[in-house]
Design a protein around this motif. Structure first.
Motif, mmCIF file in Angstrom:
data_model
loop_
_atom_site.group_PDB
_atom_site.id
_atom_site.type_symbol
_atom_site.label_atom_id
_atom_site.label_comp_id
_atom_site.label_asym_id
_atom_site.label_seq_id
_atom_site.Cartn_x
_atom_site.Cartn_y
_atom_site.Cartn_z
ATOM 1 N N LEU A 1 0.924 -1.378 -0.304
ATOM 2 C CA LEU A 1 -0.108 0.008 -0.075
ATOM 3 C C LEU A 1 0.820 1.531 -0.138
ATOM 4 O O LEU A 1 0.624 2.710 0.027
ATOM 5 N N LYS A 2 2.027 1.429 0.254
ATOM 6 C CA LYS A 2 2.907 2.547 0.127
ATOM 7 C C LYS A 2 2.629 3.479 -0.690
ATOM 8 O O LYS A 2 2.728 4.316 -0.784
ATOM 9 N N GLU A 3 2.706 3.035 -1.922
ATOM 10 C CA GLU A 3 1.539 4.404 -3.275
ATOM 11 C C GLU A 3 1.047 4.733 -3.096
ATOM 12 O O GLU A 3 1.243 5.432 -3.531
ATOM 13 N N SER A 4 -0.112 3.820 -1.716
ATOM 14 C CA SER A 4 -0.891 4.941 -1.601
ATOM 15 C C SER A 4 -1.424 5.748 -0.622
ATOM 16 O O SER A 4 -2.497 6.963 0.043
ATOM 17 N N GLY A 5 -0.104 5.572 0.749
ATOM 18 C CA GLY A 5 0.408 6.411 1.115
ATOM 19 C C GLY A 5 -0.858 6.229 2.321
ATOM 20 O O GLY A 5 -0.534 6.568 3.768
#
Length: 373
Positions: A315-319
């Motif tokens: 999920l890191k790209e979604s923050g």
């Protein structure tokens, strides 16, 4: 839960962890440049657990404890390995087990980062001998205090030596240094904000101690050196203040001061890992005293944290954090229907929100198609 924990008894936990991490490296295409290692404590109120023993800890608590060593990837915080130690083992004595694990599974040519409490000359030499680069904190002992004294003569708190991180500002002076014949570089780091906070906290404690002495009450043993009779011992106070907010870090390679500081103080990812294990996953709420069940409880919490870290990686790209994602997915459920006449069965997933769809896509696009039936 007890049956699940008991089923772990006799399992080769080291091998299981190695197999899991090897699979994750492949599935997530991980190529860590370094690993962070540190120790945390879990306290016990009884005396029945054979692993729980009194020992040193940062909180100064005089209770039986166990220690958990944790190694995670530097970039993404993916757990690599954990190990449970008895409570009376010095932090520095726990590192060789971790190094041996890494060597046995041919994990090398990376940088190991650890706190000054874990540092020892032997650990640095052994890690370097196994092929690791080392970035670590060093305890401020007599020899290093002389180095710091020389740095103070150069007016280090100036723009020339300033290194700004996201959460703190340091003033850093780097120089060549040797540890046990190993050549490297030393960075003396001064955190002015922390320095001031430590000083004010000490002043408050001394003020309180003076009041207690006037009332003929006992004071903390550590404060006695700052008081002579009923007055403040200015010499002892100035000596203590000299090293407030000062950290010394050592690296076996030559990097710019800014890179050394970012590499070392970026280890707060480990502190977040321990917070998650204790607060979110309640690892510190141990309701067993048998050694195998205590280890089993820690192992299950470790696996749970590993799953959370993988979710966060996805999920890191979604923050979005893993905890927020789990809370968002709580309202997702399926309805199972059976026609009483035809006996036909129907399964329907409740309509997903856009945020839920986004989470499923990030974790695995196939999940979205399965949950849209």
């Amino acid at each position: 839960m007890v049956e699940a924990i008991d089923s772990l008894d006799g399992m080769d936990g080291d091998q299981v962890q190695e197999r899991i991490f090897s699979r994750l490296k492949e599935a997530l295409t991980l190529s860590p440049s370094g690993y962070l290692y540190d120790i945390t404590n879990i306290y016990f109120y009884g005396v029945c657990c054979p692993l729980a023993k009194k020992g040193q800890n940062a909180e100064g608590r005089n209770q039986p404890q166990i220690q958990i060593g944790l190694a995670i990837t530097k970039e993404d915080g993916i757990p690599l390995f954990h190990k449970v130690f008895e409570g009376n083992i010095f932090d520095s004595k726990t590192l060789p087990d971790i190094l041996l694990h890494l060597k046995q599974h041919q994990i090398k040519t990376v940088c190991m980062v650890w706190e000054r409490g874990v540092s020892s000359k032997l650990n640095i030499r052994e890690a370097k001998g196994m092929g690791f680069e080392v970035l670590c904190g060093l305890a401020l002992q007599t020899g290093l205090k002389k180095v710091v004294d020389k740095v103070w003569e150069e007016d280090i708190v100036s723009l020339k030596y300033r290194v700004r991180l996201r959460s703190a500002t340091f003033y850093v002076k780097k120089q060549r240094h040797e540890v046990e014949g190993l050549r490297g570089h030393l960075a003396v780091c001064v955190n002015e904000k922390q320095r001031q906070a430590i000083r004010e906290r000490r002043y408050d404690e001394i003020d309180q101690a003076l009041k207690l002495l006037q009332e003929k009450k006992t004071i903390k043993a550590g404060l006695r050196k700052y008081i002579k009779g009923n007055k403040i011992n200015q010499g002892a106070l100035q000596l203590a203040e000299r090293y407030d907010g000062v950290s010394v870090i050592f690296f076996t390679q030559n990097l710019r001061a800014e890179e050394m500081v970012k590499g070392y103080f970026g280890k707060d990812r480990l502190e977040k890992s321990f917070w998650c294990l204790k607060s979110f996953l309640e690892m510190d709420k141990v309701r067993f005293w048998l050694a195998n069940r205590v280890r089993g409880h820690i192992f299950i919490c470790y696996l749970a944290y590993l799953l959370l870290s993988v979710l966060e990686y996805r999920l890191k790209e979604s923050g979005m954090s893993a905890a927020d994602a789990l809370e968002t997915m709580e309202s997702m459920y399926k309805v199972y229907l059976t026609d009483p006449k035809s006996k036909n069965k129907f399964v329907k997933t409740v309509t997903l929100s856009k945020k839920q769809e986004e989470i499923l896509k990030k974790v695995n696009p196939l999940l979205l198609s399965k949950c849209s039936v």
